[in-house]
Design an enzyme around this catalytic site. Structure first.
Site, PDB file in Angstrom:
ATOM      1  CG  HIS A   1     -10.992  -7.567   5.226  1.00 43.81           C
ATOM      2  ND1 HIS A   1      -9.984  -8.120   5.969  1.00 43.81           N
ATOM      3  CD2 HIS A   1     -10.739  -8.333   4.024  1.00 43.81           C
ATOM      4  CE1 HIS A   1      -9.046  -9.038   5.219  1.00 43.81           C
ATOM      5  NE2 HIS A   1      -9.553  -8.936   4.043  1.00 43.81           N
TER       6      HIS A   1
ATOM      7  CD  GLU B   1      -1.721  -2.458   1.216  1.00 43.31           C
ATOM      8  OE1 GLU B   1      -2.463  -3.262   0.685  1.00 43.31           O
ATOM      9  OE2 GLU B   1      -0.772  -2.870   1.776  1.00 43.31           O
TER      10      GLU B   1
END
Length: 326
Positions: A129, A60
């Protein structure tokens, strides 16, 4: 108009902008040939080629850094962070580099980047998540934070975000991706960033909310109106930063009571900021304290008990009754 789910509307927005502007580039983990975990980018690589829609390594920080570099070179990157809990590795690039670019360069450079990420509960997903982490972003000057609640808004807001010259953190609720269809115009249109939407008119109490909680709040509002005659006004913020405080104040002047419904934990979130601004600009119009309806201040729970943790129509109704009985 076409009938689209929210995931279809989001993909259509990216397709429209990729076709319109050659400087728009889309990348992230598995967004290319696979089409993303939720197929939000399905078919776009085939249509626009691997130079404009491509996969990145599972990193990321690299996704964020690439977006910043492309942004200062005149591109308009759409960078997908696969799940919201993975943004911690990219917070330096999002909040320090992208958000401050215009300021630290004296206006020489922009960061016209959209960081897209799924979030939200009710789907029994794995840890990290589903957390609602918008509170981390709304404390960052220089970045806009957008959370659509329906297909029409999702497409219009995303197109507006891609065209914006500042970074936009665009949060897409997992539980809304395929929950229902709505009318969505074909081709291009925009929904103004920083402008809330009154989705239900009312006179007794105002609910201020966003994302999937718009639908939870609407169920509560419709039920309490049917059973007790209470007329609830529901405001969908749509954009959390900048906040449309004018629409909120106008509603409170009419109803004199308000509750904020959010999916994030209670402390230091969007609800707290909304309440602070209401106190600054509309406190004399209130007949009761503004109440927060939110999950408790705990780590997001495992899937087996998340339904008990998330706000429900029943907990929203309890909040409505509390401010009405004050």
């Amino acid at each position: 108009m076409a009938q689209m789910t929210m995931i279809q509307a989001i993909k259509d927005a990216m397709r429209v902008e990729l076709e319109r502007d050659p400087n728009v580039i889309l990348f992230g983990e598995d967004v290319g040939n696979v089409g993303g975990v939720f197929r939000a980018t399905e078919g776009l690589q085939k249509e626009f080629g691997e130079e404009r829609v491509f996969d990145t390594p599972l990193a990321e920080s690299a996704i964020g850094g690439l977006a910043v570099g492309l942004g200062v070179q005149g591109f308009r990157p759409i960078a997908e962070i696969q799940f919201v809990g993975f943004i911690y590795e990219a917070l330096d690039q999002i909040c320090v580099q992208a958000a401050r670019m215009r300021y630290r360069s004296g206006g020489r450079y922009n960061s016209p980047i959209v960081f897209r990420t799924p979030f939200g509960g009710g789907v029994k997903a794995a840890e990290l998540h589903t957390d609602a982490l918008e509170g981390l972003l709304v404390q960052t000057p220089g970045i806009k934070v957008v959370v659509p609640s329906n297909p029409y808004d999702a497409k219009g807001l995303l197109i507006a975000a891609i065209r914006d010259n500042d970074p936009v953190f665009f949060m897409e609720h997992l539980n809304l991706y395929r929950a229902f269809r709505g009318e969505v115009p074909e081709g291009e249109y925009t929904v103004e960033l920083g402008k809330a939407n009154v989705v239900k008119e009312g006179s007794d109490v105002t609910i201020i909310t966003y994302g999937a909680m718009v639908h939870t709040s609407m169920k509560a509002a419709e039920e309490i109106e049917k059973t007790e005659g209470v007329k609830v006004e529901v405001i969908d913020l749509r954009t959390l930063l900048p906040l449309d405080i004018d629409t909120i104040v106008a509603s409170i002047k009419k109803t004199n009571r308000a509750i904020i419904v959010q999916e994030a934990q209670k402390t230091s979130g969007v609800a707290a900021e909304v309440i602070a601004q209401i106190n600054e600009k509309a406190i004399l119009h209130l007949e009761a304290p503004v109440l927060r309806v939110s999950p408790p201040d705990t780590v997001y729970p495992f899937a087996q008990i998340e339904d008990a943790w998330l706000p429900s129509p029943a907990s929203v109704i309890a909040g409505i009754k509390k401010v009405l009985e004050f």
